[in-house]
Design an enzyme around this catalytic site. Structure first.
Site, PDB file in Angstrom:
ATOM      1  CG  HIS A   1      -1.778  -1.181   1.376  1.00  0.00           C
ATOM      2  ND1 HIS A   1      -2.960  -1.373   0.691  1.00  0.00           N
ATOM      3  CD2 HIS A   1      -1.587  -2.296   2.131  1.00  0.00           C
ATOM      4  CE1 HIS A   1      -3.473  -2.553   1.036  1.00  0.00           C
ATOM      5  NE2 HIS A   1      -2.653  -3.128   1.893  1.00  0.00           N
TER       6      HIS A   1
ATOM      7  CB  SER B   1      14.251  22.073 -14.754  1.00  0.00           C
ATOM      8  OG  SER B   1      13.405  23.194 -14.826  1.00  0.00           O
TER       9      SER B   1
ATOM     10  CE  LYS C   1      12.859  18.856 -10.546  1.00  0.00           C
ATOM     11  NZ  LYS C   1      11.722  19.278 -11.392  1.00  0.00           N
TER      12      LYS C   1
ATOM     13  CD  GLU D   1       9.230  11.788 -15.037  1.00  0.00           C
ATOM     14  OE1 GLU D   1       9.322  12.167 -13.879  1.00  0.00           O
ATOM     15  OE2 GLU D   1       9.294  12.563 -16.030  1.00  0.00           O
TER      16      GLU D   1
END
Length: 460
Positions: A156, A277, A283, A290
């Site tokens: 979970h 970024s 970043k 992704e």
């Protein structure tokens, strides 16, 4: 341009209509399979006496010449000629004259394209299996380095029990093993030759379908000519297996994304597989992971698209079936690319084992160890569960963890708890002691790694 099939037509289609109906922008992917199938067909026609030896040799030489020109990038395909089959046939006629038109004796584009796709998918599935094994090898290598690297295990998305990092990685090895098994099994259905089925009813010429099947490396021929030209089950099956494979990759991609975040900081992805970024200089984004997660939906879409195309089609061939190719081509490219990227990410990732281990000391993932400890002392597990729950509540109220409790506090809950409890609650010991078959114990993890190595390298 006059169509090769245009004898009964009095009008020619406008260019934009031709463009709408043409498949050559994408089915040129099948060019070498089409030439390979045509060579086998020509040899069969010659062997069966349908073509003379001279005609057969001339056609084979012409096809070989076209193949070399394609390999050199010297061929431009025409939309007006619709598809790869008609383009190759026109090139052959231009190359050797009217004899080139005899190649299409005893076959149709319907069995021709089906043959091309069987050849294509047979080759590509084997390549994907090899790519899966490369990713499995990368997982195996990292697992061997991190058998005793401890991390939190989750259910979970909440910390549940400490586990070996190698154990977590090996879970994906076995998922990929099942993916590989499904793809290998699918080769049985791909390994059928439709060539010689004609448009749908076979042919009156004395052909030898087993000859062409053997020439092309197929083990079987379709027993029913209508089934041969209308079957796309083998593509649906491939897309289904590819979807399962992508689902597994997407799950691991999600974990890599989480683990590489500052909140977890369990791993760091190599710069090769990350981006920055345009506005935030600090970043480091896990973009490749992704993208794999995102491309999973793309593959699912191709599966549902083909199922929808096929669901209402009467036998045998229908133009709708032209929509079977782009999704197949794109899935092959997507899956192959994702496997290659993932293999690179796994090989080059940095594992922050200290952060992983520290995380197991700042939670209650060792609570089950205490419950098992009490159960081993003779307390019914359900009662032990209740006692440990109350101790966890006490810790939450005090702002500490189980290992911070005094022995007196433990014994107040149960006098059966002794000083050895602190060793039992150690995350390292908790992992080490879980030696049931398939468990996360170090001995069991090494056992599954050895088994996995034998699967990948059976001759070692």
């Amino acid at each position: 341009m006059t169509k090769l099939w245009g004898g009964r037509f009095t009008k020619t289609a406008a260019e934009w209509v031709d463009a709408f109906g043409a498949s050559i922008p994408f089915d040129q992917e099948l060019v070498f399979e089409d030439i390979e199938g045509s060579k086998a067909h020509a040899r069969m026609l010659g062997t069966c006496g349908i073509l003379t030896e001279e005609e057969t040799n001339k056609i084979l030489q012409g096809l070989q010449s076209i193949q070399k020109k394609v390999e050199k990038g010297e061929v431009e395909f025409s939309i007006a000629l619709e598809d790869i089959h008609m383009n190759i046939e026109k090139l052959l006629i231009d190359e050797i004259g009217p004899i080139g038109g005899k190649l299409h004796t005893a076959r149709s584009r319907n069995d021709q394209v089906a043959t091309d796709m069987h050849l294509y998918l047979k080759k590509k599935v084997k390549m994907i299996i090899e790519a899966i094994e490369e990713m499995q090898q990368a997982l195996l290598h990292q697992a061997e380095q991190h058998v005793e690297t401890i991390m939190p295990g989750y259910t979970h998305l909440q910390r549940a029990q400490p586990i070996s990092f190698a154990h977590h990685l090996m879970a994906y090895f076995w998922m990929l093993e099942r993916d590989k098994g499904r793809l290998k099994d699918s080769l049985k259905r791909i390994d059928y030759s439709p060539l010689g089925a004609g448009a749908l009813a076979g042919t009156t010429f004395p052909i030898d379908r087993s000859f062409t099947a053997a020439e092309l490396g197929f083990t079987n021929i379709y027993e029913n000519s209508m089934d041969a030209v209308s079957d796309r089950d083998f593509i649906v099956e491939f897309l289904s297996h590819a979807s399962l494979l992508m689902m597994h990759l997407s799950r691991l991609a999600e974990e890599f994304i989480l683990w590489s975040s500052q909140e977890y900081h369990f791993i760091e992805l190599d710069d090769t597989f990350a981006t920055g970024s345009s506005i935030m200089p600090q970043k480091k984004n896990p973009d490749m992971a992704e993208l794999i997660r995102g491309k999973t939906g793309r593959v699912y879409g191709h599966l549902f698209s083909l199922l929808t195309v096929l669901k209402g089609l009467p036998l045998a061939y229908n133009k709708d079936m032209q929509e079977d190719k782009e999704g197949m081509f794109d899935t092959v490219a997507t899956v192959t690319g994702c496997l290659k990227i993932f293999t690179g990410m796994i090989v080059t990732m940095k594992v922050n084992h200290m952060n992983m281990e520290q995380a197991t000391k700042q939670d209650f993932s060792n609570a089950t160890e205490l419950a098992d400890y009490l159960a081993s002392k003779g307390i019914p597990f359900r009662k032990a569960h209740e006692l440990v729950g109350k101790l966890v509540l006490l810790c939450l109220q005090k702002g500490c963890y189980l290992t911070d409790l005094t022995l007196a506090e433990f014994q107040k809950a149960s006098p059966l708890i002794d000083e050895d409890i602190y060793n039992i609650l150690s995350p390292y010991e908790a992992v080490k002691r879980r030696n049931s078959d398939g468990g996360t114990g170090f001995q069991q993890v090494r056992k599954q790694i050895e088994k996995a190595k034998k699967l990948l390298h059976p001759n070692l």
